[in-house]
Design a protein around this motif. Sequence first.
Motif, PDB file in Angstrom:
ATOM      1  N   GLU A   1       0.815  -1.215   0.000  1.00  0.00           N
ATOM      2  CA  GLU A   1       0.000   0.000   0.000  1.00  0.00           C
ATOM      3  C   GLU A   1       0.855   1.274   0.000  1.00  0.00           C
ATOM      4  OE1 GLU A   1      -2.793  -0.427   3.216  1.00  0.00           O
ATOM      5  OE2 GLU A   1      -3.563  -2.303   2.382  1.00  0.00           O
ATOM      6  N   ARG A   2       2.168   1.131   0.035  1.00  0.00           N
ATOM      7  CA  ARG A   2       3.064   2.297   0.015  1.00  0.00           C
ATOM      8  C   ARG A   2       3.247   2.801  -1.411  1.00  0.00           C
ATOM      9  NH1 ARG A   2       8.478   0.726   3.202  1.00  0.00           N
ATOM     10  NH2 ARG A   2       9.198   2.727   2.398  1.00  0.00           N
ATOM     11  N   GLU A   3       3.667   4.046  -1.513  1.00  0.00           N
ATOM     12  CA  GLU A   3       4.073   4.571  -2.809  1.00  0.00           C
ATOM     13  C   GLU A   3       5.443   3.980  -3.150  1.00  0.00           C
ATOM     14  OE1 GLU A   3       4.701   8.824  -5.146  1.00  0.00           O
ATOM     15  OE2 GLU A   3       4.488   8.832  -2.959  1.00  0.00           O
ATOM     16  N   ILE A   4       5.545   3.406  -4.346  1.00  0.00           N
ATOM     17  CA  ILE A   4       6.778   2.751  -4.790  1.00  0.00           C
ATOM     18  C   ILE A   4       7.153   3.292  -6.157  1.00  0.00           C
ATOM     19  CG2 ILE A   4       7.845   0.561  -5.477  1.00  0.00           C
ATOM     20  CD1 ILE A   4       5.901  -0.832  -3.538  1.00  0.00           C
ATOM     21  N   VAL A   5       8.442   3.566  -6.342  1.00  0.00           N
ATOM     22  CA  VAL A   5       8.970   3.898  -7.662  1.00  0.00           C
ATOM     23  C   VAL A   5      10.047   2.863  -7.974  1.00  0.00           C
ATOM     24  CG1 VAL A   5      10.165   5.590  -9.095  1.00  0.00           C
ATOM     25  CG2 VAL A   5       8.422   6.340  -7.459  1.00  0.00           C
ATOM     26  N   VAL A   6       9.884   2.198  -9.106  1.00  0.00           N
ATOM     27  CA  VAL A   6      10.820   1.171  -9.543  1.00  0.00           C
ATOM     28  C   VAL A   6      11.809   1.813 -10.512  1.00  0.00           C
ATOM     29  CG1 VAL A   6      11.053  -1.112 -10.579  1.00  0.00           C
ATOM     30  CG2 VAL A   6       8.965  -0.529  -9.322  1.00  0.00           C
ATOM     31  N   VAL A   7      13.091   1.518 -10.313  1.00  0.00           N
ATOM     32  CA  VAL A   7      14.131   2.107 -11.162  1.00  0.00           C
ATOM     33  C   VAL A   7      15.048   1.022 -11.729  1.00  0.00           C
ATOM     34  CG1 VAL A   7      14.101   4.259  -9.841  1.00  0.00           C
ATOM     35  CG2 VAL A   7      15.806   2.533  -9.300  1.00  0.00           C
ATOM     36  N   CYS A   8      15.636   1.330 -12.872  1.00  0.00           N
ATOM     37  CA  CYS A   8      16.665   0.501 -13.487  1.00  0.00           C
ATOM     38  C   CYS A   8      17.611   1.450 -14.218  1.00  0.00           C
ATOM     39  CB  CYS A   8      16.063  -0.550 -14.421  1.00  0.00           C
ATOM     40  SG  CYS A   8      15.244   0.138 -15.877  1.00  0.00           S
ATOM     41  N   ARG A   9      18.428   0.942 -15.115  1.00  0.00           N
ATOM     42  CA  ARG A   9      19.389   1.804 -15.807  1.00  0.00           C
ATOM     43  C   ARG A   9      18.701   2.760 -16.769  1.00  0.00           C
ATOM     44  NH1 ARG A   9      22.934  -1.540 -19.241  1.00  0.00           N
ATOM     45  NH2 ARG A   9      21.234  -1.245 -20.674  1.00  0.00           N
ATOM     46  N   SER A  10      17.790   2.246 -17.601  1.00  0.00           N
ATOM     47  CA  SER A  10      17.232   3.076 -18.674  1.00  0.00           C
ATOM     48  C   SER A  10      15.725   3.285 -18.596  1.00  0.00           C
ATOM     49  CB  SER A  10      17.569   2.443 -20.030  1.00  0.00           C
ATOM     50  OG  SER A  10      16.984   1.163 -20.101  1.00  0.00           O
ATOM     51  N   GLY A  11      15.048   2.550 -17.730  1.00  0.00           N
ATOM     52  CA  GLY A  11      13.601   2.697 -17.608  1.00  0.00           C
ATOM     53  C   GLY A  11      12.812   1.610 -18.307  1.00  0.00           C
ATOM     54  N   ASP A  54      30.478  12.496 -13.597  1.00  0.00           N
ATOM     55  CA  ASP A  54      31.247  12.276 -14.824  1.00  0.00           C
ATOM     56  C   ASP A  54      31.600  10.794 -14.970  1.00  0.00           C
ATOM     57  OD1 ASP A  54      31.135  14.923 -15.624  1.00  0.00           O
ATOM     58  OD2 ASP A  54      33.015  15.447 -14.610  1.00  0.00           O
ATOM     59  N   ASP A  55      31.928  10.139 -13.854  1.00  0.00           N
ATOM     60  CA  ASP A  55      32.179   8.692 -13.887  1.00  0.00           C
ATOM     61  C   ASP A  55      30.898   7.947 -14.250  1.00  0.00           C
ATOM     62  OD1 ASP A  55      34.804   9.148 -13.139  1.00  0.00           O
ATOM     63  OD2 ASP A  55      34.435   8.728 -11.017  1.00  0.00           O
ATOM     64  N   ALA A  56      29.771   8.455 -13.779  1.00  0.00           N
ATOM     65  CA  ALA A  56      28.484   7.830 -14.099  1.00  0.00           C
ATOM     66  C   ALA A  56      28.203   7.923 -15.596  1.00  0.00           C
ATOM     67  CB  ALA A  56      27.359   8.481 -13.294  1.00  0.00           C
ATOM     68  N   ASP A  57      28.610   9.026 -16.226  1.00  0.00           N
ATOM     69  CA  ASP A  57      28.458   9.151 -17.686  1.00  0.00           C
ATOM     70  C   ASP A  57      29.109   7.976 -18.397  1.00  0.00           C
ATOM     71  OD1 ASP A  57      26.931  11.411 -18.186  1.00  0.00           O
ATOM     72  OD2 ASP A  57      28.648  12.768 -18.131  1.00  0.00           O
ATOM     73  N   VAL A  58      30.331   7.678 -18.004  1.00  0.00           N
ATOM     74  CA  VAL A  58      31.067   6.572 -18.620  1.00  0.00           C
ATOM     75  C   VAL A  58      30.355   5.255 -18.334  1.00  0.00           C
ATOM     76  CG1 VAL A  58      33.255   5.296 -18.596  1.00  0.00           C
ATOM     77  CG2 VAL A  58      33.259   7.803 -18.517  1.00  0.00           C
ATOM     78  N   TYR A  59      29.934   5.065 -17.107  1.00  0.00           N
ATOM     79  CA  TYR A  59      29.269   3.824 -16.707  1.00  0.00           C
ATOM     80  C   TYR A  59      27.979   3.590 -17.502  1.00  0.00           C
ATOM     81  CZ  TYR A  59      27.251   0.226 -13.747  1.00  0.00           C
ATOM     82  OH  TYR A  59      26.698  -0.947 -13.284  1.00  0.00           O
ATOM     83  N   PHE A  60      27.209   4.647 -17.722  1.00  0.00           N
ATOM     84  CA  PHE A  60      25.920   4.508 -18.392  1.00  0.00           C
ATOM     85  C   PHE A  60      26.011   4.500 -19.919  1.00  0.00           C
ATOM     86  CE2 PHE A  60      24.055   6.239 -14.318  1.00  0.00           C
ATOM     87  CZ  PHE A  60      23.470   5.035 -13.956  1.00  0.00           C
ATOM     88  N   THR A  61      27.194   4.692 -20.475  1.00  0.00           N
ATOM     89  CA  THR A  61      27.348   4.642 -21.923  1.00  0.00           C
ATOM     90  C   THR A  61      27.288   3.186 -22.378  1.00  0.00           C
ATOM     91  OG1 THR A  61      28.713   6.623 -21.907  1.00  0.00           O
ATOM     92  CG2 THR A  61      28.886   5.210 -23.854  1.00  0.00           C
ATOM     93  N   PRO A  62      26.363   2.860 -23.297  1.00  0.00           N
ATOM     94  CA  PRO A  62      26.236   1.461 -23.742  1.00  0.00           C
ATOM     95  C   PRO A  62      27.543   0.947 -24.358  1.00  0.00           C
ATOM     96  CG  PRO A  62      24.398   2.779 -24.551  1.00  0.00           C
ATOM     97  CD  PRO A  62      25.391   3.730 -23.947  1.00  0.00           C
ATOM     98  N   LYS A  63      27.846  -0.291 -24.047  1.00  0.00           N
ATOM     99  CA  LYS A  63      29.056  -0.932 -24.553  1.00  0.00           C
ATOM    100  C   LYS A  63      28.665  -2.244 -25.222  1.00  0.00           C
ATOM    101  CE  LYS A  63      31.278   1.010 -20.527  1.00  0.00           C
ATOM    102  NZ  LYS A  63      30.055   1.555 -19.983  1.00  0.00           N
ATOM    103  N   LEU A  64      28.243  -2.160 -26.470  1.00  0.00           N
ATOM    104  CA  LEU A  64      27.853  -3.361 -27.197  1.00  0.00           C
ATOM    105  C   LEU A  64      29.065  -3.994 -27.868  1.00  0.00           C
ATOM    106  CD1 LEU A  64      24.545  -2.267 -28.966  1.00  0.00           C
ATOM    107  CD2 LEU A  64      24.806  -3.831 -27.048  1.00  0.00           C
TER     108      LEU A  64
END
Length: 159
Positions: A80-90, A136-146
Amino acid sequence: MKNFLELIRNCLTDVSEIMPWDLEERLAENPELLVVDVREPYEFDAMHIAGSINVPRGILESACEWDYEETEPELVRAREREIVVVCRSGYRSVLAANSMQVLGYENVASLQTGLRGWKDYDQPLVDAEGRDVDLDDADVYFTPKLRPEQQRPKDSKAA
């Protein structure tokens, strides 16, 4: 047969999404809001929203119920609580929010744009020890690496 993005779009008919600035506002207004991060533990340890709990997508449904090895008591009690679910891209968060609604969670939303969008909105992230993560480190982390083998062959329309 549906592809991944079509599956997400189908879930969006039932799942509401909020933007990072909405989550910032909701966190300020509702200290009981529960942020559920459905990424894998190694992703969560690298960076996450302070105060969020990590329940990987692969065990979410059993974590939402009593009497399983994966049971997450705070999550079970949060129907019954308010919940927000998160991931990398949504995307994973949409699937997770949909599952939670099916399981009886009454007030659950997905963070559109995920933690990438949260970071782009200049909101803080912390690591496994609770230290601030340099955005800035997060920018690198979140850049896709296929890797090449993960990309669709140029001479094929293979699924």
